[in-house]
Design a protein around this motif. Structure first.
Motif, short mmCIF file in Angstrom:
data_model
loop_
_atom_site.label_atom_id
_atom_site.label_comp_id
_atom_site.label_asym_id
_atom_site.label_seq_id
_atom_site.Cartn_x
_atom_site.Cartn_y
_atom_site.Cartn_z
N CYS A 22 24.72 53.93 54.08
CA CYS A 22 23.71 52.87 54.17
C CYS A 22 23.04 52.85 55.54
CB CYS A 22 24.34 51.52 53.86
SG CYS A 22 25.77 51.10 54.86
N TRP A 23 23.82 52.94 56.60
CA TRP A 23 23.23 52.87 57.95
C TRP A 23 22.45 54.13 58.28
CZ3 TRP A 23 27.72 50.37 61.25
CH2 TRP A 23 27.98 49.09 60.75
N ASN A 24 22.90 55.27 57.77
CA ASN A 24 22.11 56.48 57.93
C ASN A 24 20.77 56.32 57.23
OD1 ASN A 24 23.53 59.43 58.90
ND2 ASN A 24 24.85 57.64 58.78
N GLY A 25 20.77 55.66 56.07
CA GLY A 25 19.51 55.41 55.38
C GLY A 25 18.56 54.57 56.20
N GLN A 34 35.78 62.08 52.45
CA GLN A 34 34.99 60.99 51.88
C GLN A 34 35.76 59.69 51.86
OE1 GLN A 34 33.72 62.26 48.00
NE2 GLN A 34 32.02 63.47 48.81
N GLY A 35 35.03 58.60 52.03
CA GLY A 35 35.60 57.26 51.95
C GLY A 35 35.39 56.66 50.57
N PRO A 36 35.32 55.33 50.50
CA PRO A 36 35.22 54.64 49.20
C PRO A 36 33.92 54.95 48.47
CG PRO A 36 35.81 53.12 50.98
CD PRO A 36 35.38 54.39 51.62
N THR A 37 33.84 54.48 47.24
CA THR A 37 32.64 54.65 46.43
C THR A 37 31.46 53.91 47.03
OG1 THR A 37 31.80 54.48 44.16
CG2 THR A 37 33.09 52.63 44.97
N GLY A 38 30.27 54.40 46.76
CA GLY A 38 29.07 53.79 47.32
C GLY A 38 28.81 52.40 46.76
N GLN A 39 28.29 51.53 47.62
CA GLN A 39 27.90 50.18 47.22
C GLN A 39 26.38 50.12 47.08
OE1 GLN A 39 30.20 47.86 46.51
NE2 GLN A 39 31.92 49.13 47.16
N ALA A 40 25.88 48.97 46.65
CA ALA A 40 24.44 48.86 46.38
C ALA A 40 23.60 49.13 47.62
CB ALA A 40 24.12 47.47 45.83
N ASP A 41 24.08 48.72 48.81
CA ASP A 41 23.28 48.96 50.01
C ASP A 41 23.24 50.44 50.37
OD1 ASP A 41 25.95 48.96 50.76
OD2 ASP A 41 25.64 47.86 52.63
N ASP A 42 24.26 51.21 50.00
CA ASP A 42 24.20 52.65 50.22
C ASP A 42 23.04 53.27 49.44
OD1 ASP A 42 26.59 53.06 51.91
OD2 ASP A 42 27.65 52.32 50.16
N TYR A 43 22.92 52.87 48.19
CA TYR A 43 21.83 53.39 47.36
C TYR A 43 20.48 52.86 47.85
CZ TYR A 43 25.16 55.34 44.03
OH TYR A 43 26.14 56.10 43.45
N PHE A 70 19.40 51.44 50.77
CA PHE A 70 18.93 51.84 52.10
C PHE A 70 18.64 53.34 52.15
CE2 PHE A 70 21.51 48.22 54.34
CZ PHE A 70 20.79 47.29 53.61
N PHE A 71 19.45 54.12 51.44
CA PHE A 71 19.22 55.57 51.48
C PHE A 71 18.01 55.96 50.65
CE2 PHE A 71 20.41 60.06 50.36
CZ PHE A 71 20.18 60.56 51.63
N ILE A 72 17.79 55.31 49.52
CA ILE A 72 16.56 55.56 48.75
C ILE A 72 15.34 55.23 49.60
CG2 ILE A 72 15.18 54.73 46.79
CD1 ILE A 72 17.89 54.37 45.29
N GLN A 73 15.37 54.09 50.28
CA GLN A 73 14.26 53.73 51.18
C GLN A 73 14.06 54.80 52.23
OE1 GLN A 73 13.32 49.62 53.23
NE2 GLN A 73 14.82 50.70 54.49
N GLY A 74 15.17 55.28 52.82
CA GLY A 74 15.07 56.33 53.82
C GLY A 74 14.43 57.59 53.27
N GLU A 83 21.89 42.90 58.40
CA GLU A 83 21.08 43.92 57.73
C GLU A 83 20.30 43.25 56.61
OE1 GLU A 83 24.08 46.89 56.48
OE2 GLU A 83 25.31 45.79 57.92
N PRO A 84 19.24 43.86 56.14
CA PRO A 84 18.53 43.29 54.99
C PRO A 84 19.42 43.35 53.76
CG PRO A 84 17.72 45.50 55.46
CD PRO A 84 18.63 45.13 56.60
N SER A 85 19.20 42.47 52.81
CA SER A 85 20.00 42.51 51.59
C SER A 85 19.63 43.74 50.77
CB SER A 85 19.81 41.24 50.77
OG SER A 85 18.58 41.29 50.05
N ALA A 86 20.62 44.30 50.11
CA ALA A 86 20.39 45.50 49.29
C ALA A 86 19.41 45.22 48.17
CB ALA A 86 21.72 46.00 48.73
N VAL A 87 19.51 44.04 47.57
CA VAL A 87 18.64 43.74 46.43
C VAL A 87 17.18 43.61 46.88
CG1 VAL A 87 18.94 41.23 46.53
CG2 VAL A 87 18.39 42.31 44.36
N SER A 88 16.95 43.10 48.08
CA SER A 88 15.58 42.97 48.57
C SER A 88 14.96 44.32 48.90
CB SER A 88 15.55 42.06 49.81
OG SER A 88 15.97 40.76 49.48
N VAL A 89 15.77 45.20 49.49
CA VAL A 89 15.29 46.56 49.74
C VAL A 89 15.06 47.28 48.42
CG1 VAL A 89 15.88 48.80 50.78
CG2 VAL A 89 16.37 46.68 52.01
N SER A 90 15.90 47.01 47.43
CA SER A 90 15.69 47.60 46.10
C SER A 90 14.38 47.14 45.50
CB SER A 90 16.85 47.23 45.16
OG SER A 90 18.05 47.82 45.60
#
Length: 742
Positions: free
Chosen positions: A453-456, A510-519, A521-525, A582-589
């Motif tokens: 998410c933060w890389n995104g 690898q760590g845990p499964t991706g959360q909504a902010d991973d998707y 923020f990275f899609i935005q990136g 950070e911005p909310s994942a749903v708003s970035v979506s």
């Protein structure tokens, strides 16, 4: 993972963790467990409550609580005897953090880290707090242990009631009739009232930059009205004020002690109202959002000015810092640097800010005859410049946090030198301090886990920097390379090509499964990286990831998106649309869906339906407290204005400079922009399969045949109707919504 706990006595299992935060507690006498089945089974088997401690590796007060309590043998004995103790890295498990932080805020009125929560064996919370002083913490531990022993059902019923209440409040019915412009006006009016016209920022101490809640919104609110020819005079004044509030805040942050003037980068927040004394942790997500906000404000300011120069320096400072200190050899971007560090190579006790602060005597010895000027410019005082009321542990006594106390002009006038001489001397002084610091002071602990998410977020900022800072400059080229390397790292280490799923983190695996902010923020990136690089692969990857996010997180019954991945141990799968650090994942979506509807316009109806469901599923909260969802209101405002699709056609040859038309588009702040690249020699055929406007242009190129000459041109499409190609910069200027004055 196999159990490291034995029946012979407590053994701290965090030694098996990959999380830097959990590893910081691996040698505690506390019998810590990671969040997982082993701990839950133990709590049920022994009928013990759970003590849940949540924090992150760069958190100063997390360290204080650890030193005072978790490293204390007596306190640990109480914890081990009466509780099953679980330690969670909030950055790896935001789903755990989100649920119990909601409980903490609901019961205490505020939240923060470290977060301390007491749970039943069924994971229902019944008491919570943040940092507790050593004596108080022991008292709370003993009191709650006695309550559990005397009447566990009281805790169990209380916990169930809390979860039921939170579940009910999270399942709000969709509500239509949301009109975005009045909501945006309410947010602006609130920020206008809270604005600190002396020091910048909003509200009093402590002060956080909070770009998602303030700066991101203000730049879009400003652009919305400044580019509207029908806007009223009052709307225009408000737009200019919104812009100026953001600019003023950013310049105050840049000139304050929150910036590491010696080595670059920005601390998380300031404990005072004037951005002077920070908590010194440096987080990747702050660098990313401040970079984007500085670039937004830079483009909104007309002409040239000191403020505009400051914003450019701010952006370059962040790029340089991230490139030098937060970039892994493989290209992934690290999470943070700690607040605490050892004062020297000979010390054994860490202090907050030790790496960054200076005594007047140290500066005199290091800088010699330059010291007086340096001390004047950076606000150095003989007895230290840190207010004791903001230094509870007296770690900054006699120390100076450097900040811009005087302008170059004031300094030049006082010391009888030219501005150029002053700047040259100060640059040399800073280089000398940087060399000394790197040689004689241990650098703060690096949280070297890599979060998707933060890389995104950082990819977005770096991609914007490539466009805004002139694609042909060295710093812009560096920014794009950092962004592409980060994306490549995630594809290699955090993405499953077969399933299409993202993982959240990487550190020694690898760590845990991706959360909504991973998707999100990275899609935005990836969308921003496509617009900057023109490489079709990034856009196609974003389309695929949006499909996977929809599959994993979209609520087909209630609309909108869940913030957390499915997990039987997370009692409530929350949507949580409110912005935080950070911005909310749903708003970035929401923003992503709106953009994708114009990139892959053949899927417009599908994307638009999901976007509208986000608004409706958050309708009640939007109407009641729009300021809590500023990022969502910003995205909705752009849709209300209508997206402008630019199809830029130009031959892309190795070494070719940026075309005049493309440079003009990129020099303009157009937050409702979608930029599509079309190279006649290598047209984006896969993208054309998803975009009818682009498809027709590719078909025209095919008719002309290979080798046909093509002058750079731009087609502007609005409401899915495209105009004629524009080949002249003056003509293009007339069509652009907002042009900074020359």
């Amino acid at each position: 993972m196999s159990s490291s706990h034995s029946t012979d006595g407590p053994v701290n299992s965090l030694v098996n963790s990959k999380s830097p935060y959990l590893l910081q507690h691996a040698n505690n006498p506390v019998d810590w467990y990671e969040w997982g089945q082993e701990a839950f089974d133990k709590a049920k088997r022994e009928n013990k409550p759970i003590f849940l401690s949540v924090g992150y590796s760069a958190c100063h007060w997390c360290h204080v609580l650890a030193h005072e309590s978790f490293e204390d043998e007596l306190t640990a004995k109480i914890m081990n005897e009466h509780y099953v103790n679980i330690k969670v890295d909030r950055e790896e498990r935001p789903d755990v953090d989100r649920l119990y932080m909601t409980f903490l805020q609901a019961t205490n009125g505020r939240g923060g880290w470290p977060m301390s929560v007491w749970l039943t064996p069924d994971l229902h919370p019944f008491f919570a707090g943040t940092y507790f002083p050593k004596g108080t913490f022991r008292e709370v531990l003993m009191k709650l242990a006695k309550v559990w022993e005397r009447d566990p059902n009281r805790c169990i019923e209380s916990g169930k009631q809390v979860i039921d209440m939170l579940r009910e409040s999270s399942n709000t019915a969709p509500e239509g009739g949301v009109t975005v412009r009045p909501l945006a006006s309410k947010i602006f009016q609130r920020l206008d009232k809270q604005f600190d016209a002396v020091h910048g920022g909003f509200g009093g101490a402590p002060k956080f930059p909070s770009p998602a809640q303030t700066l991101h919104f203000l730049s879009r609110y400003s652009a919305f009205h400044l580019s509207d020819p029908s806007a009223s005079a009052q709307d225009k004044r408000n737009a200019e004020k919104a812009r100026d509030m953001a600019v003023f805040t950013l310049t105050k942050i840049y000139n304050g002690g929150i910036r590491d003037v010696v080595g670059g980068g920005f601390s998380r927040y300031s404990v005072d109202e004037h951005w002077h004394v920070p908590h010194f942790e440096k987080m990747l997500y702050d660098q990313a959002q401040l970079l984007s906000s500085a670039l937004d404000s830079y483009q909104l300011l007309p002409g040239s000015s000191r403020d505009k120069t400051t914003l450019e320096l701010m952006a370059k400072d962040i790029i340089s810092y991230v490139g030098k200190y937060l970039t892994s050899p493989e290209g992934g971007l690290y999470s943070a640097e700690d607040a605490d560090s050892l004062p020297s190579n000979d010390d054994t006790v860490k202090k907050e800010g030790a790496f960054y602060v200076w005594t007047a005597k140290q500066l005199d010895e290091l800088l010699g005859e330059d010291a007086e000027m340096f001390r004047y410019y950076f606000g150095v005082k003989e007895q230290g410049n840190c207010d004791p009321s903001h230094d509870i542990l007296e770690e900054l006594k006699g120390q100076n946090v450097l900040f811009t106390a005087h302008t170059p002009e004031e300094t030049a006038d006082k010391f009888g030198k030219s501005v150029e001489e002053v700047q040259k001397i100060l640059e040399a002084d800073l280089a000398q301090l940087r060399e000394y610091r790197d040689k004689y002071r241990p650098r703060p602990h690096l949280d070297d886990k890599i979060l998707t998410c933060w890389n995104g977020l950082m990819i977005s900022g770096l991609s914007r920097a490539y466009e805004v800072l002139s694609a042909e400059s060295d710093i812009a080229t560096k920014a794009l390379k950092l962004a592409e390397n980060s994306a490549a790292f995630i594809r290699t280490h955090l993405y499953n090509e077969q399933t299409g799923e993202l993982r959240r983190s990487y550190r020694e695996g690898q760590g845990p499964t991706g959360q909504a902010d991973d998707y999100a923020f990275f899609i935005q990136g990836l969308l921003d990286l496509y617009e900057a690089s023109s490489k079709e692969e990034y856009l196609l990857w974003a389309v695929d990831l949006q499909k996977k996010q929809d599959e994993l997180f979209y609520d087909s019954e209630g609309g909108g998106y869940f913030a957390s991945a499915p997990d039987p141990h997370i009692l409530i799968r929350m949507k949580d649309a409110q912005d935080g650090a950070e911005p909310s994942a749903v708003s970035v979506s929401l923003s992503n869906l709106q953009r994708l509807a114009h990139f892959a316009e053949d899927k417009h109806a599908e994307y638009n339906e999901k976007a509208q469901s986000i608004i409706a599923s958050n309708g009640q909260l939007l109407k009641q407290a729009p300021f809590a969802l500023a990022t969502m209101v910003s995205a909705a405002l752009m849709a209300d204005k209508g997206y402008m699709q630019f199809i830029h056609t130009a031959s892309k040859q190795d070494g070719a400079s940026e075309g005049a038309l493309l440079k003009l588009i990129r020099s303009t702040f157009i937050p409702n922009r979608v930029l599509i690249h079309l190279d006649p020699a290598n047209p984006p055929r896969k993208l054309a399969e998803l975009n009818s406007s682009l498809r027709s242009l590719v078909q025209e190129l095919n008719k002309k045949g290979p080798g046909a000459e093509m002058k750079e041109n731009v087609r502007i499409c609005e409401n899915f109707a495209c105009g004629l190609p524009i080949e002249d910069t003056e003509e293009l200027k007339k069509r652009l919504p907002l042009i900074p004055a020359a």
